[in-house]
Write a protein that holds these residues in place. Structure first.
Motif, PDB file in Angstrom:
ATOM      1  N   UNK A  89      39.672  31.044  34.437  1.00 52.39           N
ATOM      2  CA  UNK A  89      38.828  31.801  35.382  1.00 52.39           C
ATOM      3  C   UNK A  89      37.356  31.654  35.034  1.00 52.39           C
ATOM      4  N   UNK A  90      37.018  31.767  33.756  1.00 48.63           N
ATOM      5  CA  UNK A  90      35.620  31.620  33.331  1.00 48.63           C
ATOM      6  C   UNK A  90      35.124  30.213  33.671  1.00 48.63           C
ATOM      7  N   UNK A  91      35.965  29.202  33.409  1.00 49.72           N
ATOM      8  CA  UNK A  91      35.585  27.823  33.715  1.00 49.72           C
ATOM      9  C   UNK A  91      35.332  27.644  35.204  1.00 49.72           C
ATOM     10  N   UNK A  92      36.195  28.198  36.051  1.00 50.78           N
ATOM     11  CA  UNK A  92      36.022  28.045  37.489  1.00 50.78           C
ATOM     12  C   UNK A  92      34.745  28.723  37.977  1.00 50.78           C
ATOM     13  N   UNK A  93      34.418  29.867  37.431  1.00 55.29           N
ATOM     14  CA  UNK A  93      33.174  30.538  37.814  1.00 55.29           C
ATOM     15  C   UNK A  93      31.974  29.669  37.446  1.00 55.29           C
ATOM     16  N   UNK A  94      31.992  29.098  36.248  1.00 56.98           N
ATOM     17  CA  UNK A  94      30.888  28.225  35.847  1.00 56.98           C
ATOM     18  C   UNK A  94      30.832  26.963  36.716  1.00 56.98           C
ATOM     19  N   UNK A 105      25.723  35.029  40.685  1.00 57.81           N
ATOM     20  CA  UNK A 105      25.328  36.329  41.226  1.00 57.81           C
ATOM     21  C   UNK A 105      25.798  37.422  40.275  1.00 57.81           C
ATOM     22  N   UNK A 106      25.479  38.628  40.580  1.00 56.41           N
ATOM     23  CA  UNK A 106      25.772  39.740  39.663  1.00 56.41           C
ATOM     24  C   UNK A 106      27.275  39.942  39.469  1.00 56.41           C
ATOM     25  N   UNK A 113      31.508  38.420  31.945  1.00 55.59           N
ATOM     26  CA  UNK A 113      31.343  39.370  30.846  1.00 55.59           C
ATOM     27  C   UNK A 113      32.637  40.097  30.518  1.00 55.59           C
ATOM     28  N   UNK A 114      33.348  40.537  31.546  1.00 59.25           N
ATOM     29  CA  UNK A 114      34.611  41.236  31.324  1.00 59.25           C
ATOM     30  C   UNK A 114      35.639  40.291  30.708  1.00 59.25           C
ATOM     31  N   UNK A 115      35.734  39.060  31.270  1.00 64.71           N
ATOM     32  CA  UNK A 115      36.698  38.097  30.731  1.00 64.71           C
ATOM     33  C   UNK A 115      36.362  37.702  29.298  1.00 64.71           C
ATOM     34  N   UNK A 116      35.073  37.561  28.992  1.00 65.27           N
ATOM     35  CA  UNK A 116      34.667  37.214  27.627  1.00 65.27           C
ATOM     36  C   UNK A 116      35.038  38.332  26.651  1.00 65.27           C
ATOM     37  N   UNK A 117      34.888  39.572  27.078  1.00 65.12           N
ATOM     38  CA  UNK A 117      35.285  40.693  26.215  1.00 65.12           C
ATOM     39  C   UNK A 117      36.801  40.736  26.011  1.00 65.12           C
ATOM     40  N   UNK A 118      37.558  40.347  27.039  1.00 68.77           N
ATOM     41  CA  UNK A 118      39.023  40.270  26.886  1.00 68.77           C
ATOM     42  C   UNK A 118      39.397  39.262  25.805  1.00 68.77           C
ATOM     43  N   UNK A 119      38.660  38.151  25.754  1.00 70.68           N
ATOM     44  CA  UNK A 119      38.961  37.118  24.761  1.00 70.68           C
ATOM     45  C   UNK A 119      38.661  37.584  23.334  1.00 70.68           C
TER      46      UNK A 119
END
Length: 121
Positions: A89-94, A105-106, A113-119
């Motif tokens: 998901x993070x990769x697709x957003x980037x 966007x925000x 940010x939420x996904x990074x904290x999950x990791x």
């Protein structure tokens, strides 16, 4: 296994299935079938096992996305599934934003940010 979950995270973002919308749930399901068929005809047991594990990771992450992370379809793989699909998901957003955080966007920034904290957990 992790790569299959990663592929699902790329194809099906936001832990949701949007039938007829932006999600590629059907493509992921067909891809899963293709991986299993390819694994069937491999002469190398190691390669067949790796392809099958990828298919299992993809299938597990698809099911997890569909049921909102309540149901796991393979055993003792929840952590690997979550890591793979979150990274996808993070990769697709980037990728959607040209690999630039400044173009996000925000909402995209918040999701990353939420996904990074999950990791981190």
């Amino acid at each position: 296994f992790l790569f299959g979950a990663f592929l699902c995270g790329i194809l099906i973002d936001k832990n949701q299935v949007h039938f007829g919308g932006k999600s590629f749930y059907g493509l992921a399901l067909v891809g899963n079938s293709v991986l299993l068929i390819i694994a069937t005809f491999q002469e190398s047991p190691l390669l067949a096992g790796c392809i099958t594990a990828t298919a299992c990771g993809l299938q597990n992450a698809m099911c997890t996305s569909h049921f909102g992370a309540v149901v796991r379809t393979t055993h003792v793989t929840g952590t690997a599934t979550d890591i793979g699909s979150t990274l996808g998901r993070i990769t697709m957003i980037f990728l959607r934003n040209g690999c630039r955080r400044s173009k996000m966007n925000i909402v995209d920034k918040a999701e990353v940010g939420v996904d990074a904290r999950k990791l981190l957990v």
